[in-house]
Design a protein around this motif. Structure first.
Motif, short mmCIF file in Angstrom:
data_model
loop_
_atom_site.label_atom_id
_atom_site.label_comp_id
_atom_site.label_asym_id
_atom_site.label_seq_id
_atom_site.Cartn_x
_atom_site.Cartn_y
_atom_site.Cartn_z
N GLY A 128 0.81 -1.20 0.00
CA GLY A 128 0.00 0.00 0.00
C GLY A 128 0.84 1.25 0.00
O GLY A 128 0.52 2.24 -0.69
N ARG A 129 1.95 1.23 0.72
CA ARG A 129 2.82 2.41 0.76
C ARG A 129 3.51 2.66 -0.56
O ARG A 129 3.89 3.79 -0.88
N THR A 130 3.68 1.60 -1.36
CA THR A 130 4.28 1.82 -2.68
C THR A 130 3.38 2.65 -3.58
O THR A 130 3.88 3.37 -4.45
N VAL A 131 2.07 2.59 -3.36
CA VAL A 131 1.15 3.41 -4.15
C VAL A 131 1.43 4.89 -3.88
O VAL A 131 1.50 5.71 -4.80
N PHE A 132 1.60 5.24 -2.60
CA PHE A 132 1.93 6.62 -2.25
C PHE A 132 3.28 7.02 -2.83
O PHE A 132 3.46 8.15 -3.31
N ALA A 133 4.23 6.10 -2.77
CA ALA A 133 5.58 6.41 -3.26
C ALA A 133 5.57 6.69 -4.76
O ALA A 133 6.17 7.66 -5.23
N VAL A 134 4.87 5.86 -5.52
CA VAL A 134 4.79 6.06 -6.97
C VAL A 134 4.05 7.35 -7.28
O VAL A 134 4.44 8.11 -8.17
N GLY A 135 2.99 7.63 -6.54
CA GLY A 135 2.25 8.87 -6.76
C GLY A 135 3.04 10.10 -6.39
O GLY A 135 2.90 11.16 -7.01
N GLY A 136 3.88 9.98 -5.35
CA GLY A 136 4.69 11.13 -4.93
C GLY A 136 5.78 11.46 -5.93
O GLY A 136 5.98 12.63 -6.29
N ASN A 137 6.49 10.45 -6.40
CA ASN A 137 7.56 10.66 -7.38
C ASN A 137 7.90 9.31 -8.02
O ASN A 137 8.63 8.51 -7.43
N PRO A 138 7.42 9.05 -9.23
CA PRO A 138 7.65 7.75 -9.86
C PRO A 138 9.12 7.43 -10.06
O PRO A 138 9.53 6.27 -9.92
N GLU A 139 9.92 8.42 -10.39
CA GLU A 139 11.34 8.17 -10.65
C GLU A 139 12.07 7.79 -9.36
O GLU A 139 12.89 6.86 -9.34
N VAL A 140 11.78 8.49 -8.29
CA VAL A 140 12.38 8.15 -7.00
C VAL A 140 11.93 6.75 -6.56
O VAL A 140 12.72 5.96 -6.04
N ALA A 141 10.65 6.45 -6.79
CA ALA A 141 10.15 5.12 -6.45
C ALA A 141 10.87 4.04 -7.25
O ALA A 141 11.21 2.97 -6.72
N ARG A 142 11.12 4.31 -8.53
CA ARG A 142 11.83 3.34 -9.37
C ARG A 142 13.25 3.13 -8.87
O ARG A 142 13.74 1.99 -8.78
#
Length: 326
Positions: free
Chosen positions: A198-212
């Motif tokens: 669930g937290r990965t959804v927030f991470a991708v929404g916050g900044n996809p490149e940082v999440a990657r």
């Protein structure tokens, strides 16, 4: 503060209102609205009317949960109303025309809904099609298929047990469809708050490149979110079919706008990465209570559209000001 740290999933506050994840403003608005309608209409503050409101928001509530995931991701889904209609028509045709068991019809409808979400997710991730365009195309395709199934005709009549899901009040209070909505809300809230996925959804929404760069499979998360949103839209269609005891391909027109409005009113940021299920539930209740109250006050349906539009603008404006000051 990172996108993950400011969401409802990893909040460190012990406040009893922490589950609202920044939606205390909408909650206050809901309470004020209820106070106003209590004095404006003698029929508003009653158990029967409260239960009616819950029945009326069931479809919107289920759809809004899926839309919350999409908007948290920084995306948008305009196809949910059409997917709802497609799910309804598949249930009606397979059960009443093809003669399949109702349980099998429901499963096939959810599979078809998931396929719609899968196509959208692949278009967005693999082919870099903007979510607005991909879901707009799916809105047209799903609606067209829904009409093709019965050549635009409605199907009426389902087994009694299916219809009673939206009528029979267990313990004299809640119907099975309302209980289903509450379960969907609770499970989704627990998923976003306590699961790493669930937290990965927030991470991708916050900044996809940082999440990657953090090792998150952004395309997979995106596809899963669109599939989940479509499945919940299909589930909402099944609930609506039970309520109406009929299905028609024109169902769901405009539902995507109400769904997005509920999520935005609840405080979820359209830019992604901030918000949550608690706020969405408040947003759904605001729309449900507002419509119910306006009906009790005999306000024109056309004026109701204007009022709800103004509420949406005020909610977005208030959220924008709040984030600028924070």
């Amino acid at each position: 503060m990172s996108a993950i740290e400011r969401n409802e999933g990893v909040t460190h506050t012990r406040s009893p209102l922490a589950w609202l994840s920044g939606a205390t403003g909408p909650l206050l608005g809901l309470l004020l609205l209820c106070v106003f309608l209590t004095f404006a209409s003698e029929n508003f503050l009653s158990l029967r009317n409260g239960l009616n409101i819950l029945d009326q928001i069931t479809v919107l509530g289920i759809m809004a949960v899926g839309m919350t995931f999409v908007i948290l991701l920084g995306g948008i889904d305009l196809s949910v109303g059409s997917v709802l209609a497609l799910s309804m028509m598949i249930v009606g045709w397979t059960a009443n025309v093809a003669g399949m068991p109702m349980g099998m019809a429901i499963v096939l409808a959810l599979i078809a809904s998931a396929a719609c979400g899968l196509v959208v997710g692949i278009l967005v991730t693999a082919f870099r099609v903007p979510a607005f365009i991909a879901t707009l195309a799916m809105m047209s395709v799903a609606r067209g298929i829904a009409n093709m199934i019965t050549d635009g005709q409605q199907i009426v009549g389902f087994p009694d047990w299916f219809m009673m899901l939206a009528i029979d009040r267990h313990f004299g209070v809640l119907t099975a469809t309302v209980l289903l909505m509450l379960v969907v809300v609770l499970v989704s809230w627990l998923f976003l708050r306590f699961r790493s996925e669930g937290r990965t959804v927030f991470a991708v929404g916050g900044n996809p490149e940082v999440a990657r760069l953090a090792g998150i499979n952004v395309p997979l998360v995106t596809i899963c979110v669109y599939v989940a949103c479509a499945v919940l839209a299909g589930l909402a269609g099944i609930v609506l079919a039970a309520r109406l005891d009929s299905v028609q391909p024109s169902s769901g027109f405009g539902y995507e706008l109400d769904t997005i409005a509920a999520v935005v009113i609840g405080g979820t940021s359209l830019s992604g990465g901030a918000g949550g299920i608690g706020g969405t539930l408040i947003g759904v209740l605001i729309i449900g209570v507002l419509r119910n109250g306006l009906n009790l006050l005999n306000v024109s349906p056309f004026l109701q559209q204007v009022i709800i539009g103004v509420v949406i603008v005020l909610a977005v404006g208030a959220e924008t000001l709040r984030r600028r000051r924070s």
